[in-house]
Write an enzyme that holds these catalytic residues in place. Structure first.
Site, PDB file in Angstrom:
ATOM      1  N   LYS A  14     111.499  54.138  85.285  1.00  0.00           N
ATOM      2  CA  LYS A  14     111.647  53.041  84.328  1.00  0.00           C
ATOM      3  C   LYS A  14     110.483  53.013  83.337  1.00  0.00           C
ATOM      4  O   LYS A  14     110.695  52.821  82.139  1.00  0.00           O
ATOM      5  CB  LYS A  14     111.724  51.691  85.056  1.00  0.00           C
ATOM      6  CG  LYS A  14     112.871  51.597  86.052  1.00  0.00           C
ATOM      7  CD  LYS A  14     112.969  50.210  86.677  1.00  0.00           C
ATOM      8  CE  LYS A  14     111.821  49.846  87.590  1.00  0.00           C
ATOM      9  NZ  LYS A  14     111.794  50.553  88.888  1.00  0.00           N
ATOM     10  N   ARG A  89     113.970  41.027  89.587  1.00  0.00           N
ATOM     11  CA  ARG A  89     114.004  41.754  90.850  1.00  0.00           C
ATOM     12  C   ARG A  89     114.704  40.954  91.947  1.00  0.00           C
ATOM     13  O   ARG A  89     114.826  41.440  93.064  1.00  0.00           O
ATOM     14  CB  ARG A  89     112.565  42.022  91.294  1.00  0.00           C
ATOM     15  CG  ARG A  89     112.174  43.495  91.343  1.00  0.00           C
ATOM     16  CD  ARG A  89     110.703  43.502  91.734  1.00  0.00           C
ATOM     17  NE  ARG A  89     110.191  44.765  92.113  1.00  0.00           N
ATOM     18  CZ  ARG A  89     109.571  45.610  91.284  1.00  0.00           C
ATOM     19  NH1 ARG A  89     109.499  45.374  90.007  1.00  0.00           N
ATOM     20  NH2 ARG A  89     109.045  46.715  91.763  1.00  0.00           N
ATOM     21  N   ARG A 128     103.018  60.619  92.284  1.00  0.00           N
ATOM     22  CA  ARG A 128     102.330  59.688  91.385  1.00  0.00           C
ATOM     23  C   ARG A 128     101.082  59.118  92.071  1.00  0.00           C
ATOM     24  O   ARG A 128     100.062  58.882  91.428  1.00  0.00           O
ATOM     25  CB  ARG A 128     103.302  58.559  90.997  1.00  0.00           C
ATOM     26  CG  ARG A 128     102.719  57.537  90.055  1.00  0.00           C
ATOM     27  CD  ARG A 128     103.768  56.563  89.540  1.00  0.00           C
ATOM     28  NE  ARG A 128     104.210  55.616  90.561  1.00  0.00           N
ATOM     29  CZ  ARG A 128     105.167  54.714  90.380  1.00  0.00           C
ATOM     30  NH1 ARG A 128     105.808  54.650  89.235  1.00  0.00           N
ATOM     31  NH2 ARG A 128     105.517  53.885  91.341  1.00  0.00           N
ATOM     32  N   ARG A 134      97.231  53.522  92.682  1.00  0.00           N
ATOM     33  CA  ARG A 134      97.965  52.357  93.147  1.00  0.00           C
ATOM     34  C   ARG A 134      98.037  52.378  94.667  1.00  0.00           C
ATOM     35  O   ARG A 134      98.572  53.316  95.253  1.00  0.00           O
ATOM     36  CB  ARG A 134      99.389  52.353  92.564  1.00  0.00           C
ATOM     37  CG  ARG A 134      99.423  51.874  91.144  1.00  0.00           C
ATOM     38  CD  ARG A 134     100.818  51.954  90.562  1.00  0.00           C
ATOM     39  NE  ARG A 134     101.838  51.284  91.380  1.00  0.00           N
ATOM     40  CZ  ARG A 134     103.081  51.060  90.967  1.00  0.00           C
ATOM     41  NH1 ARG A 134     103.442  51.448  89.757  1.00  0.00           N
ATOM     42  NH2 ARG A 134     103.945  50.472  91.755  1.00  0.00           N
ATOM     43  N   ARG A 146     108.732  49.056 100.053  1.00  0.00           N
ATOM     44  CA  ARG A 146     109.230  48.861  98.686  1.00  0.00           C
ATOM     45  C   ARG A 146     110.702  49.244  98.578  1.00  0.00           C
ATOM     46  O   ARG A 146     111.469  48.563  97.900  1.00  0.00           O
ATOM     47  CB  ARG A 146     108.378  49.663  97.704  1.00  0.00           C
ATOM     48  CG  ARG A 146     107.044  48.983  97.466  1.00  0.00           C
ATOM     49  CD  ARG A 146     106.006  49.936  96.950  1.00  0.00           C
ATOM     50  NE  ARG A 146     106.302  50.424  95.629  1.00  0.00           N
ATOM     51  CZ  ARG A 146     105.745  51.518  95.093  1.00  0.00           C
ATOM     52  NH1 ARG A 146     104.892  52.222  95.816  1.00  0.00           N
ATOM     53  NH2 ARG A 146     106.045  51.888  93.875  1.00  0.00           N
TER      54      ARG A 146
HETATM   55  P1  ADP Z   1     107.586  50.044  91.136  1.00  0.00           P
HETATM   56  O1  ADP Z   1     106.904  51.202  90.466  1.00  0.00           O
HETATM   57  O2  ADP Z   1     107.554  50.109  92.618  1.00  0.00           O
HETATM   58  O3  ADP Z   1     108.952  49.780  90.596  1.00  0.00           O
HETATM   59  P2  ADP Z   1     106.198  47.884  89.721  1.00  0.00           P
HETATM   60  O4  ADP Z   1     105.100  48.571  89.031  1.00  0.00           O
HETATM   61  O5  ADP Z   1     107.349  47.395  88.894  1.00  0.00           O
HETATM   62  O6  ADP Z   1     106.720  48.766  90.929  1.00  0.00           O
HETATM   63  O7  ADP Z   1     105.649  46.635  90.559  1.00  0.00           O
HETATM   64  C1  ADP Z   1     104.634  46.803  91.532  1.00  0.00           C
HETATM   65  C2  ADP Z   1     104.567  45.572  92.449  1.00  0.00           C
HETATM   66  O8  ADP Z   1     104.378  44.369  91.657  1.00  0.00           O
HETATM   67  C3  ADP Z   1     105.840  45.279  93.252  1.00  0.00           C
HETATM   68  O9  ADP Z   1     105.916  46.028  94.446  1.00  0.00           O
HETATM   69  C4  ADP Z   1     105.671  43.764  93.508  1.00  0.00           C
HETATM   70  O10 ADP Z   1     104.731  43.499  94.522  1.00  0.00           O
HETATM   71  C5  ADP Z   1     105.098  43.263  92.198  1.00  0.00           C
HETATM   72  N1  ADP Z   1     106.178  42.884  91.258  1.00  0.00           N
HETATM   73  C6  ADP Z   1     106.441  43.497  90.063  1.00  0.00           C
HETATM   74  N2  ADP Z   1     107.498  42.909  89.453  1.00  0.00           N
HETATM   75  C7  ADP Z   1     107.922  41.926  90.293  1.00  0.00           C
HETATM   76  C8  ADP Z   1     108.968  40.956  90.262  1.00  0.00           C
HETATM   77  N3  ADP Z   1     109.821  40.915  89.224  1.00  0.00           N
HETATM   78  N4  ADP Z   1     109.104  40.102  91.300  1.00  0.00           N
HETATM   79  C9  ADP Z   1     108.266  40.140  92.337  1.00  0.00           C
HETATM   80  N5  ADP Z   1     107.257  41.011  92.446  1.00  0.00           N
HETATM   81  C10 ADP Z   1     107.066  41.901  91.448  1.00  0.00           C
END
Ligand code: ADP
Length: 190
Positions: A14, A89, A128, A134, A146
Site C-alpha cells: 500500500k 481498519r 522490510r 520497525r 498483525r
Molecule cells: P502495516 O504495514 O502492517 O499495514 P501500518 O504501517 O499501516 O502497518 O500500521 C502500523 C501499526 O499502526 C498497526 O499495526 C497498528 O498498531 C497501528 N495502526 C495504523 N493504522 C491503524 C488504524 N487505522 N487503526 C488502528 N491501528 C492502526
C-alpha cells in the site's frame, strides 16, 4: 475529486503504490501508520499511547485513530482528494470516515484491495524488517498477530464497501508498475 481507500494486509504494498498515486493524481496521502510513527518519533502523548499497541502488532483504539484522521482531513481542505492507506481498519472506522467526509460534502470514490497470499506477505515483511527499524516487522510472533488482526478485524471493512458497490480487487503480486497501471485503470473509471 478522488477519495480512495487503498486496502490490503500488512506488506501488501500500500505504501509503495500510494507514493506513486499521490504523484500522478496530486492527492493527499493519509497513512495512519505513518502518522503514528511520526508521533512516536516525536515522543508526543499520542505517540506514547499508540506505541504499546503498534509494537505488539495490535490495533490502536478506534477513537484515537478516528480523532487523528479527522484532524488531518480538517486541515487538508485544499486538496484534489485523499488516499487512505491503513485506514479504515475496522468497520467502526469506516462508518466514522463516511460521517467525516459527508460533513465536507465528500464521499469515498472506491476501495482498491491489493490481493497478496499470506506466504508472500510474511517474506516481504521480514525483508522490510532488515531496514525498516520497525519493531513490528522484526519477529514472527508480531507478524502473526498483525495478520490475525487483519483477518479478524480488518477484512470485514472490504465487505462494508462491497455492500456499497465500491470494492475492486487487484492482484498485488508481480511488477510494481503493472500493479500501478491496474490501479490507475480502476481510478480512471471512477
Ligand atoms: P502495516 O504495514 O502492517 O499495514 P501500518 O504501517 O499501516 O502497518 O500500521 C502500523 C501499526 O499502526 C498497526 O499495526 C497498528 O498498531 C497501528 N495502526 C495504523 N493504522 C491503524 C488504524 N487505522 N487503526 C488502528 N491501528 C492502526
Amino acid at each position: 475529486m478522488y477519495n480512495i481507500v487503498l486496502f490490503g494486509p500488512p506488506g501488501a504494498g500500500k505504501g509503495t503504490q500510494s507514493e506513486k498515486l499521490i504523484e500522478k493524481y496530486s492527492l493527499t496521502h493519509l497513512s495512519t501508520g505513518d502518522l503514528f510513527r511520526k508521533h512516536l518519533g516525536e515522543g508526543t502523548e499520542l505517540g506514547k499511547l499508540a506505541k504499546k499497541y503498534m509494537n505488539e502488532g495490535r490495533l490502536v483504539p478506534d477513537e484515537v485513530v478516528i480523532g487523528m484522521v479527522e484532524d488531518k482531513i480538517n486541515e487538508s481542505t485544499n486538496t484534489n482528494g485523499f488516499i487512505f492507506d491503513g485506514f479504515p481498519r475496522t468497520t467502526a472506522q469506516a462508518e466514522a470516515l463516511d460521517k467525516m467526509l459527508s460533513k465536507h460534502n465528500l464521499q469515498i470514490s472506491g476501495m482498491i484491495a491489493l490481493d497478496v497470499p499470506e506466504e508472500v506477505l510474511r517474506l516481504r515483511i521480514k525483508e522490510r524488517g532488515k531496514t525498516s527499524n520497525r519493531a513490528d516487522d522484526q519477529d514472527d510472533e508480531k507478524i502473526n498477530t498483525r495478520i490475525k488482526v487483519y483477518l479478524d478485524e480488518t477484512l470485514p471493512v472490504a465487505d462494508y464497501y462491497d455492500a456499497q458497490g465500491k470494492l475492486q480487487k487487484i492482484n498485488g503480486v508481480g511488477e510494481i508498475d503493472k500493479i500501478f497501471s491496474d490501479i490507475t485503470a480502476v481510478i480512471d473509471s471512477y
